[in-house]
Design a protein around this motif. Structure first.
Motif, short mmCIF file in Angstrom:
data_model
loop_
_atom_site.label_atom_id
_atom_site.label_comp_id
_atom_site.label_asym_id
_atom_site.label_seq_id
_atom_site.Cartn_x
_atom_site.Cartn_y
_atom_site.Cartn_z
N ASN A 265 -8.96 0.55 -5.04
CA ASN A 265 -8.23 -0.53 -5.72
C ASN A 265 -7.93 -0.16 -7.17
OD1 ASN A 265 -8.13 -2.31 -3.52
ND2 ASN A 265 -10.21 -3.01 -3.94
N ASP B 271 0.83 -1.21 0.00
CA ASP B 271 0.00 0.00 0.00
C ASP B 271 0.86 1.26 0.00
OD1 ASP B 271 -2.29 -1.51 -0.03
OD2 ASP B 271 -2.80 -1.17 2.07
N SER C 150 -7.21 5.02 4.32
CA SER C 150 -7.29 3.70 4.94
C SER C 150 -8.42 2.85 4.37
CB SER C 150 -7.52 3.90 6.44
OG SER C 150 -7.59 2.68 7.12
N THR C 151 -8.24 1.54 4.45
CA THR C 151 -9.35 0.63 4.14
C THR C 151 -10.30 0.56 5.33
OG1 THR C 151 -8.02 -1.24 4.90
CG2 THR C 151 -8.07 -0.82 2.53
N ASP D 243 -2.64 5.57 7.73
CA ASP D 243 -3.57 4.46 7.81
C ASP D 243 -4.19 4.46 9.20
OD1 ASP D 243 -4.95 2.15 7.17
OD2 ASP D 243 -3.21 0.84 7.18
N LYS E 162 -11.05 6.64 1.73
CA LYS E 162 -10.96 5.18 1.67
C LYS E 162 -10.02 4.79 0.53
CE LYS E 162 -13.62 1.00 1.66
NZ LYS E 162 -14.88 0.37 1.82
N LYS E 163 -9.15 3.85 0.82
CA LYS E 163 -8.22 3.36 -0.21
C LYS E 163 -9.01 2.77 -1.36
CE LYS E 163 -4.43 2.16 2.88
NZ LYS E 163 -3.69 1.06 3.50
#
Length: 140
Positions: free
Chosen positions: A116, A16, A91-92, A59, A113-114
């Motif tokens: 993809n 990440d 962060s997720t 994070d 939010k992370k």
């Protein structure tokens, strides 16, 4: 404006961190990127460094000291608080509880939010960096 300050990435996942770093570099940003793997390392760095900071990307879930704990300690420390370093969660772990605490108890400047998707991530990070590169705040 602190256009030349460091970008601090606080992230325990090397993959990440690498993605975020790749995005920042792909934007043509020449700011020095500093990486710490948890809140404890980041706190030590922030307390002992005299380098100017542009922004902190942090994070939430990390070992030893998570992002929420770190931000509580920064807010409680008069010297660190006075540095007025923009602090953004990336962060997720964008849970309702984490988001609520971040905005109602802590003094954060964003929670993202992370993604993809590289292009979505790039758009988000570009917006955040451009905002803080052009924003006037106490340490500019």
């Amino acid at each position: 404006m602190i256009k030349n300050g460091n970008i601090l990435i606080i992230e325990d996942d090397a993959d990440d961190k690498e993605i975020l770093e790749d995005v920042i570099v792909s934007l043509g940003t020449t700011n020095k990127i500093v990486w710490k793997i948890n809140g404890a390392e980041a706190l030590e760095y922030l307390c002992n460094s005299n380098e100017k900071m542009l922004i902190i990307f942090c994070d939430v879930n990390m070992p030893i000291m998570n992002g929420l704990e770190l931000k509580r300690l920064i807010d409680a420390d008069p010297v660190l608080r006075k540095k007025s370093i923009p602090f953004v969660f990336y962060s997720t772990a964008a849970t309702e509880n984490a988001i609520e605490e971040a905005y109602t108890t802590l003094s954060i400047q964003g929670f993202f939010k992370k993604e993809n998707d590289f292009h979505k991530t790039k758009a988000i990070i570009n917006t955040v960096l451009e905002y803080w590169k052009n924003c006037v705040h106490p340490n500019t």
